[in-house]
Design an enzyme around this catalytic site. Structure first.
Site, mmCIF file in Angstrom:
data_model
loop_
_atom_site.group_PDB
_atom_site.id
_atom_site.type_symbol
_atom_site.label_atom_id
_atom_site.label_comp_id
_atom_site.label_asym_id
_atom_site.label_seq_id
_atom_site.Cartn_x
_atom_site.Cartn_y
_atom_site.Cartn_z
ATOM 1 N N THR A 303 0.833 -1.200 0.000
ATOM 2 C CA THR A 303 0.000 0.000 0.000
ATOM 3 C C THR A 303 0.864 1.244 0.000
ATOM 4 O O THR A 303 2.071 1.188 0.236
ATOM 5 C CB THR A 303 -0.895 0.058 1.246
ATOM 6 N N ASP A 304 0.242 2.363 -0.227
ATOM 7 C CA ASP A 304 0.883 3.644 0.060
ATOM 8 C C ASP A 304 0.533 4.010 1.508
ATOM 9 O O ASP A 304 -0.174 3.288 2.209
ATOM 10 C CB ASP A 304 0.407 4.715 -0.921
ATOM 11 N N TRP A 305 1.020 5.135 1.952
ATOM 12 C CA TRP A 305 0.941 5.592 3.337
ATOM 13 C C TRP A 305 -0.504 5.618 3.856
ATOM 14 O O TRP A 305 -1.343 6.343 3.347
ATOM 15 C CB TRP A 305 1.563 6.984 3.401
ATOM 16 N N LYS A 306 -0.809 4.775 4.820
ATOM 17 C CA LYS A 306 -2.096 4.728 5.535
ATOM 18 C C LYS A 306 -3.292 4.361 4.661
ATOM 19 O O LYS A 306 -4.433 4.548 5.073
ATOM 20 C CB LYS A 306 -2.396 6.077 6.216
ATOM 21 N N ASP A 307 -3.050 3.830 3.468
ATOM 22 C CA ASP A 307 -4.155 3.741 2.519
ATOM 23 C C ASP A 307 -5.184 2.669 2.835
ATOM 24 O O ASP A 307 -6.305 2.734 2.307
ATOM 25 C CB ASP A 307 -3.623 3.589 1.094
#
Length: 755
Positions: A303-307
């Site tokens: 994932t990307d950041w906090k996604d």
């Protein structure tokens, strides 16, 4: 002795993290080891491998880069965290500090039952930009402007070398997004608006980063980003929705990733956006059916950041975080960049124990993570010995970064040949980007937003300093003239007053340093404070050279006609100041070309490969020339001037008629008809004159960068294959339809028939 204990002792010794550089296991050996290791892991250990945490979670408050041992122990011993990322809060550590950080992490993983090493990733997107002394290259948009894949590959090789020298084996790069809005804040992280150019540059970067043996101590694993459609936001702002027909996605976006996957990319980061109402992180169709099954991707999907959290808090497709975790993992996510808590671990563990997420999905994800760690040779070596990296930050590497900047910088206008400048004349240097390294580097430089460049790159030259170094301070007048955003009439008048004593003005305008959401804008026009400065100076009647330091094409139509020369620098990196000044004074001949259309107006944002109906005049016309009536960008994709002249002739094709299995050979002669040596990017465009899906006006299909001495001629040869004639039809099939095609190189054209 108990056989199980004996096995574990041997197993632990086999997998222990050492300091030696052993040969990377082959594919068959790796699969065997993955299977063996997976069979010994508990559910908790497996879910830990799917958890990615930011190291800032372990930092002692007020002591950047110093870890709280209890928090680090908790992450590795209790939660079995498999990967880490990000940098300490102070900004880029030194090479030795990275060694210290990785050693402390290794010391903790060596205490675990199976001694599985940490996979550490970093946003090394234009060099080892998170290591204090690292060599910094132009950002990707500048590399695209070189139209030189060899430069891009070499830069990635150096970046890999210096990143591994920092004990980091994994880079969140290259960015393969295909931006469709010029206001998007991440255009400069991409290779521009063309799918073919992006594909070729992405391939070069993957090959440079990973090499022939990604487990070598001089290579790193890549993470392609952001799969898929991230650059197509309808608002032009970061992390906002896209509407993309599947046909369009498959024709323009998907081939970029497909090529990079075939080149061996080890991981992929998922788009933070949504397509047609479905967040990509929640799309089984995109992540499993398309990426893993259709494209056959065997690497790690992160994932990307906090996604995953954002599926609940932003996208509102999951009522709870637990539901978001279930949705994303079943969709095909292998690793969650949580990144500052253990909610993913807790929720996924509960979901598995209650049978809501099958163990088969967990085992698949963990196998991918373990496979990548073995491919990177982390079980044998993941802390760098500085003695193995004598070229770190060497003059050789700096020279390569300078060459990349030199070939990227693009001359867009040169009225009356005002450039190159005369070294004996007195000039005024002004503008808010003239005397700061922040505007040469942009974001993802030493820290997230790139606002520490003046401290970390204090030994490098700004534009002003490079000019002073070139001609002497006595020939250079300077004042900032204005702020990037705030208007200051006194500063403008100061610049006007100084300009009266100068023969020419070098006006440095552009943007602040930014990336992601902090770079969102409401207007594509360059800031009003800078427009006022440009207009005030233009009233003096002095020749003005406009230098642009910007990550995207900010509109300059309010004053472009009053500028005598225009140079686009993009974000050229630490050596960009020197490279620019060598171009301004003629010691280097510019050879960059625009990798996007530079718009003239905010409501006229056509791409170069537009459809015919995007540029109709007031009346319907059949003449192709009249279709151009409303198509009038400030500068078109591929624009780039030189201090010499190049003449194209003898465009030839080896067949006038072909069938759907034939290739076609294209040759053209290029001659340097000027008085200076120069480099020229030769661009080949193809037009399908009529098709069942409305054709593009033209599409880039090949390019090559050549060097020519005065009066020298070279014959450039290209081969077009059947695939180059195809497009995706409404049945989502790649097809080439019978009819006439046109090849164009410069102003030369040739047609052939597909029977």
């Amino acid at each position: 002795m108990n056989k199980t204990i004996t096995f574990l002792i041997v197993f632990s010794l086999f997998y222990s993290i050492g300091w030696s550089q052993k040969a990377t296991p082959n594919e068959k050996e790796i699969e065997k080891k993955v299977t063996e290791l997976l069979s010994k892991m508990t559910i908790e250990e497996k879910i830990g491998q799917m958890t990615n945490i930011a190291v800032t979670l372990f930092e002692i408050k007020g002591q950047p880069g110093v870890f709280d041992k209890a928090k680090l122990r908790e992450a590795i011993q209790k939660y079995h965290v498999g990967s880490l990322q990000n940098i300490p809060n102070s900004g880029a550590p030194t090479q030795m500090k990275w060694r210290e950080i990785m050693t402390s992490i290794n010391n903790e993983t060596n205490k675990t039952r199976l001694k599985i090493p940490i996979l550490y990733g970093i946003d090394a997107i234009h060099g080892a930009n998170y290591t204090a002394e690292g060599t910094l290259f132009p950002q990707e948009i500048g590399l695209a402007a070189t139209f030189n894949t060899a430069i891009t590959k070499k830069g990635a090789q150096i970046s890999a070398y210096e990143t591994r020298a920092s004990s980091i084996p994994w880079v969140f790069s290259p960015d393969l997004d295909l931006p469709r809005s010029p206001s998007w804040s991440r255009i400069w992280e991409s290779f521009g608006e063309d799918s073919y150019l992006t594909t070729q540059m992405g391939l070069a970067m993957v090959e440079g980063f990973e090499g022939n043996d990604v487990g070598s101590k001089y290579q790193v694993g890549t993470c392609l980003k952001h799969f898929i459609g991230y650059g197509s936001t309808t608002t032009g702002k970061d992390r906002t929705p896209s509407i993309i027909p599947e046909r369009v996605l498959r024709q323009y976006d998907l081939p970029i990733y497909e090529a990079a996957i075939k080149a061996g990319a080890k991981s992929i980061m998922v788009s933070s956006g949504e397509i047609n109402g479905t967040p990509v992180h929640a799309s089984k169709e995109l992540l499993t059916d398309l990426l893993k099954n259709e494209l056959g991707f065997k690497g790690v999907v992160i994932t990307d950041w906090k996604d995953i959290i954002y599926l609940h808090t932003r996208h509102k497709v999951a009522e709870t975080n637990r539901e978001a975790v279930k949705m994303a993992v079943i969709a095909g996510i292998d690793v969650s960049m949580v990144p500052d808590n253990y909610t993913f671990y807790d929720d996924l563990l509960d979901l598995v124990k209650k049978g809501e997420v099958p163990m088969s999905r967990i085992d698949d994800a963990v196998s991918r993570v373990l496979r990548m760690k073995m491919q990177l040779n982390l079980f044998n070596n993941n802390v760098a010995d500085p003695k193995d990296y004598p070229k770190f930050a060497s003059q050789e590497f700096i020279d390569e970064a300078y060459n990349a900047a030199s070939e990227s910088i693009t001359l867009l206008k040169n009225k009356y040949n005002i450039l190159p400048l005369d070294k004996s004349e007195k000039i005024l240097v002004t503008g808010p980007t003239a005397n700061s390294m922040k505007y040469l580097n942009g974001g993802w430089t030493y820290n997230w937003q790139g606002d520490l460049s003046d401290r970390f790159a204090s030994n490098k030259m700004t534009i002003l300093e490079a000019i002073q170094d070139k001609v002497g301070k006595e020939k250079v007048l300077y004042t900032a003239g204005t702020d990037l955003e705030k208007e200051d009439e006194n500063e403008i008048q100061k610049a006007v007053a100084l300009a009266k004593d100068a023969s020419k003005i070098v006006l440095c305008l552009g943007e602040k340093n930014y990336t992601e959401t902090p770079g969102d804008i409401s207007s594509l026009y360059i800031s009003s404070s800078q427009i006022k400065l440009a207009l005030a100076l233009s009233k003096l009647g002095k020749p003005i050279v406009l230098v642009l330091n910007e990550g995207r094409p900010r509109l300059i139509s309010d004053f472009e006609d009053k500028m005598d020369a225009i140079v686009q620098c993009y974000l050229p990196g630490n050596e960009g100041g020197r490279a620019l000044v060598d171009i301004l004074y003629g010691d280097v001949n510019p050879s960059g070309r625009l990798p996007y259309n530079y718009p003239r107006y905010s409501n006229s944002l056509e791409k170069y490969n537009r459809k015919y109906t995007e540029s109709l005049g007031e009346e319907e016309q059949n003449d192709d020339a009249k279709y151009e009536k409303s198509y009038n960008p400030q500068f078109e994709f591929g624009t780039g001037l030189s201090y010499t002249t190049f003449t194209y002739s003898n465009l030839k094709i080896d067949k006038l008629e072909i069938n759907d299995s034939d290739s076609i050979r294209v040759t053209v002669d290029v001659k340097n008809t000027g008085t200076k040596a120069g480099k020229e990017a030769v661009l080949l465009y193809l037009t399908d004159l009529y098709a069942s899906i409305t054709p593009e006006v033209k599409a880039l299909k090949r390019f090559e960068k050549i060097s020519l001495m005065p009066n020298e001629t070279k014959t450039v040869s290209f081969v077009l294959h059947p695939k180059d004639l195809q497009f995706v039809n409404n049945e989502l099939k790649w097809v080439a339809e019978k009819g006439i095609f046109r090849i164009q190189i410069s102003d030369l054209k040739q047609e052939f028939l597909l029977k």
